[in-house]
Scaffold this motif. Structure first.
Motif, mmCIF file in Angstrom:
data_model
loop_
_atom_site.group_PDB
_atom_site.id
_atom_site.type_symbol
_atom_site.label_atom_id
_atom_site.label_comp_id
_atom_site.label_asym_id
_atom_site.label_seq_id
_atom_site.Cartn_x
_atom_site.Cartn_y
_atom_site.Cartn_z
ATOM 1 N N ARG A 1 0.847 -1.207 0.000
ATOM 2 C CA ARG A 1 0.000 0.000 0.000
ATOM 3 C C ARG A 1 0.874 1.245 0.000
ATOM 4 N N SER B 1 5.140 -7.834 2.504
ATOM 5 C CA SER B 1 4.302 -7.196 3.531
ATOM 6 C C SER B 1 3.479 -8.316 4.146
ATOM 7 N N PHE C 1 5.222 -11.313 4.699
ATOM 8 C CA PHE C 1 6.285 -11.212 5.697
ATOM 9 C C PHE C 1 5.895 -10.168 6.731
ATOM 10 N N ASP C 2 5.933 -10.560 8.008
ATOM 11 C CA ASP C 2 5.640 -9.621 9.091
ATOM 12 C C ASP C 2 6.961 -9.160 9.706
ATOM 13 N N VAL D 1 8.534 -3.346 14.751
ATOM 14 C CA VAL D 1 8.256 -3.104 13.321
ATOM 15 C C VAL D 1 9.218 -2.064 12.758
ATOM 16 N N THR E 1 -1.881 8.639 2.201
ATOM 17 C CA THR E 1 -1.865 7.178 2.396
ATOM 18 C C THR E 1 -2.716 6.857 3.628
HETATM 19 N N1 LIG Z 1 2.358 8.908 4.584
HETATM 20 C C1 LIG Z 1 3.118 9.850 5.067
HETATM 21 O O1 LIG Z 1 2.706 11.016 5.140
HETATM 22 C C2 LIG Z 1 4.529 9.542 5.522
HETATM 23 C C3 LIG Z 1 5.323 10.634 5.880
HETATM 24 C C4 LIG Z 1 6.629 10.387 6.281
HETATM 25 C C5 LIG Z 1 7.109 9.084 6.312
HETATM 26 N N2 LIG Z 1 6.313 8.051 5.967
HETATM 27 C C6 LIG Z 1 6.886 6.707 6.020
HETATM 28 O O2 LIG Z 1 6.640 6.041 4.801
HETATM 29 C C7 LIG Z 1 6.574 4.628 5.014
HETATM 30 C C8 LIG Z 1 5.318 4.096 4.342
HETATM 31 O O3 LIG Z 1 4.202 4.733 4.929
HETATM 32 P P1 LIG Z 1 2.791 4.874 4.190
HETATM 33 O O4 LIG Z 1 2.326 6.240 4.415
HETATM 34 O O5 LIG Z 1 2.880 4.312 2.843
HETATM 35 O O6 LIG Z 1 1.937 3.946 5.167
HETATM 36 P P2 LIG Z 1 0.756 2.909 4.899
HETATM 37 O O7 LIG Z 1 -0.054 3.314 3.737
HETATM 38 O O8 LIG Z 1 0.125 2.734 6.228
HETATM 39 O O9 LIG Z 1 1.563 1.589 4.489
HETATM 40 C C9 LIG Z 1 2.411 0.972 5.398
HETATM 41 C C10 LIG Z 1 3.100 -0.163 4.712
HETATM 42 O O10 LIG Z 1 3.939 -0.798 5.684
HETATM 43 C C11 LIG Z 1 3.587 -2.176 5.704
HETATM 44 N N3 LIG Z 1 3.744 -2.718 7.047
HETATM 45 C C12 LIG Z 1 3.244 -2.229 8.193
HETATM 46 N N4 LIG Z 1 3.550 -3.044 9.200
HETATM 47 C C13 LIG Z 1 4.245 -4.077 8.666
HETATM 48 C C14 LIG Z 1 4.823 -5.264 9.201
HETATM 49 N N5 LIG Z 1 4.715 -5.551 10.489
HETATM 50 N N6 LIG Z 1 5.470 -6.105 8.362
HETATM 51 C C15 LIG Z 1 5.568 -5.821 7.050
HETATM 52 N N7 LIG Z 1 5.034 -4.731 6.479
HETATM 53 C C16 LIG Z 1 4.376 -3.867 7.292
HETATM 54 C C17 LIG Z 1 2.145 -2.246 5.243
HETATM 55 O O11 LIG Z 1 1.865 -3.512 4.705
HETATM 56 P P3 LIG Z 1 0.819 -4.598 5.331
HETATM 57 O O12 LIG Z 1 -0.199 -3.883 6.121
HETATM 58 O O13 LIG Z 1 0.306 -5.265 4.085
HETATM 59 O O14 LIG Z 1 1.697 -5.500 6.134
HETATM 60 C C18 LIG Z 1 2.129 -1.189 4.172
HETATM 61 O O15 LIG Z 1 2.609 -1.730 2.947
HETATM 62 C C19 LIG Z 1 6.600 4.428 6.525
HETATM 63 O O16 LIG Z 1 7.876 3.973 6.906
HETATM 64 C C20 LIG Z 1 6.310 5.803 7.078
HETATM 65 O O17 LIG Z 1 6.929 6.000 8.324
HETATM 66 C C21 LIG Z 1 5.018 8.248 5.564
#
Ligand SMILES: NC(=O)c1ccc[n+]([C@@H]2O[C@H](COP(=O)([O-])OP(=O)(O)OC[C@H]3O[C@@H](n4cnc5c(N)ncnc54)[C@H](OP(=O)(O)O)[C@@H]3O)[C@@H](O)[C@H]2O)c1
Length: 271
Positions: free
Chosen positions: A24, A48, A75-76, A137, A212
């Motif tokens: 995602r 994921s 994968f967790d 995590v 997201t």
């Molecule tokens: N969105 C923002 O505004 C923002 C800003 C700064 C930084 N970030 C960083 O960007 C990265 C991605 O965030 P996002 O916004 O895309 O978040 P998101 O839409 O909530 O997606 C999170 C992703 O991490 C995976 N994930 C979560 N827990 C996991 C686990 N235990 N094992 C494996 N995979 C796991 C989820 O996959 P599953 O649920 O399928 O496991 C999903 O693919 C993060 O590191 C976040 O800190 C995001």
């Protein structure tokens, strides 16, 4: 002292790209965008917890980029058991008949992450499991995944590690203490990796506020009213970025001579 790296177009190499957190949000966008950009015949390993969502990302890549190979594996990263990390890449290579000798480059993208409990202030964090789970995590799992990747691609001549970081790694946000402290720890881990091995290109990329599931949680679940309002107002006024805008900038950054281990933000000017 940090190593400087020589400028080269990493997208032109036949590459094995691993994306953890590919199902995602930013990880999905990175997977599809990189599949478009990397040299044909590259292999994408998407990880994921959600196999169905990964399958959808794989389908997108197969349709849009039929010259790339894409494999998925549930994968967790927060399930900290030695055997999970020790065997993950050998299992994937074996199951999918992937021969790593053919790659000029291996790229690891750490996008998996969790906000943790943002409904509490620091002094209210009393539940051991909640605190442990966040660091499992965001930090421990990311470190072990990274080591598994580096071991698996030990013989590959060029290795690139991209940590999806955050402004929160540098700046505190009220009621986000677990997230901020774990993202800060993760950045420092990857900065340390960069000074230890100048042959590995390491980037801590802060993507800016993106649209997201995590971004939605920021504006809906944050306890601190001023932080919640900041993100809600940014959303209302169209200041939240699309994943594509942020990942296009990441691709630009990757083509610059960034200092290995640097923390580079979406809003930074690049040369
Ligand atoms: N969105 C923002 O505004 C923002 C800003 C700064 C930084 N970030 C960083 O960007 C990265 C991605 O965030 P996002 O916004 O895309 O978040 P998101 O839409 O909530 O997606 C999170 C992703 O991490 C995976 N994930 C979560 N827990 C996991 C686990 N235990 N094992 C494996 N995979 C796991 C989820 O996959 P599953 O649920 O399928 O496991 C999903 O693919 C993060 O590191 C976040 O800190 C995001």
């Amino acid at each position: 002292m940090q190593a400087s790296v020589k400028l080269e177009n990493l997208f032109q190499k036949k590459t094995c790209v691993v994306v953890c957190g590919a199902s995602r949000g930013l990880g999905e966008c990175i997977s599809v965008t990189f599949a478009r950009k990397f040299s044909a015949g590259s292999v994408f390993i998407l990880l994921s917890r959600d196999g169905n969502a990964l399958g959808n990302v794989k389908s997108k890549i197969n349709v849009e980029c039929p010259d790339q190979v894409c494999v998925t594996r549930e994968f967790d990263q927060g399930n900290i058991q030695q055997k999970n990390f020790d065997s993950v890449f050998q299992e994937i290579f074996h199951t999918n008949s992937i021969c790593i000798a053919g790659f000029e480059q291996a790229v690891m993208v750490h996008s998996a992450g969790t906000l943790g409990d943002i409904t509490k202030y620091s002094k209210e964090l009393v539940d051991a499991e909640t605190v442990r789970r966040n660091f499992d995590v965001n930090v421990t799992g990311a470190i072990l995944m990274n080591s598994a990747f580096l071991r698996a691609f030990d013989e590959t001549s060029q290795r690139v590690v991209i940590n999806i970081s955050s402004l929160a790694a540098l700046q505190p946000f009220s009621s986000w203490s677990l997230y901020c402290s774990s993202k800060a720890a993760r950045d420092m881990f990857f900065r340390t990796l960069a000074v230890e091995d100048p042959n590995i290109r390491v980037l801590n990329y802060a993507p800016g506020p993106c649209d997201t599931d995590m971004g939605k949680d920021c504006r809906e679940k944050t306890k601190a009213p001023e932080v919640k309002k900041f993100f809600a107002d940014a959303f209302e006024s169209g200041k939240i970025l699309s994943c594509q805008a942020s990942i296009d900038k990441l691709c630009e950054v990757l083509l610059t001579n960034f200092e290995s281990g640097a923390h580079i933000d979406y809003y930074d000017k690049i040369n």
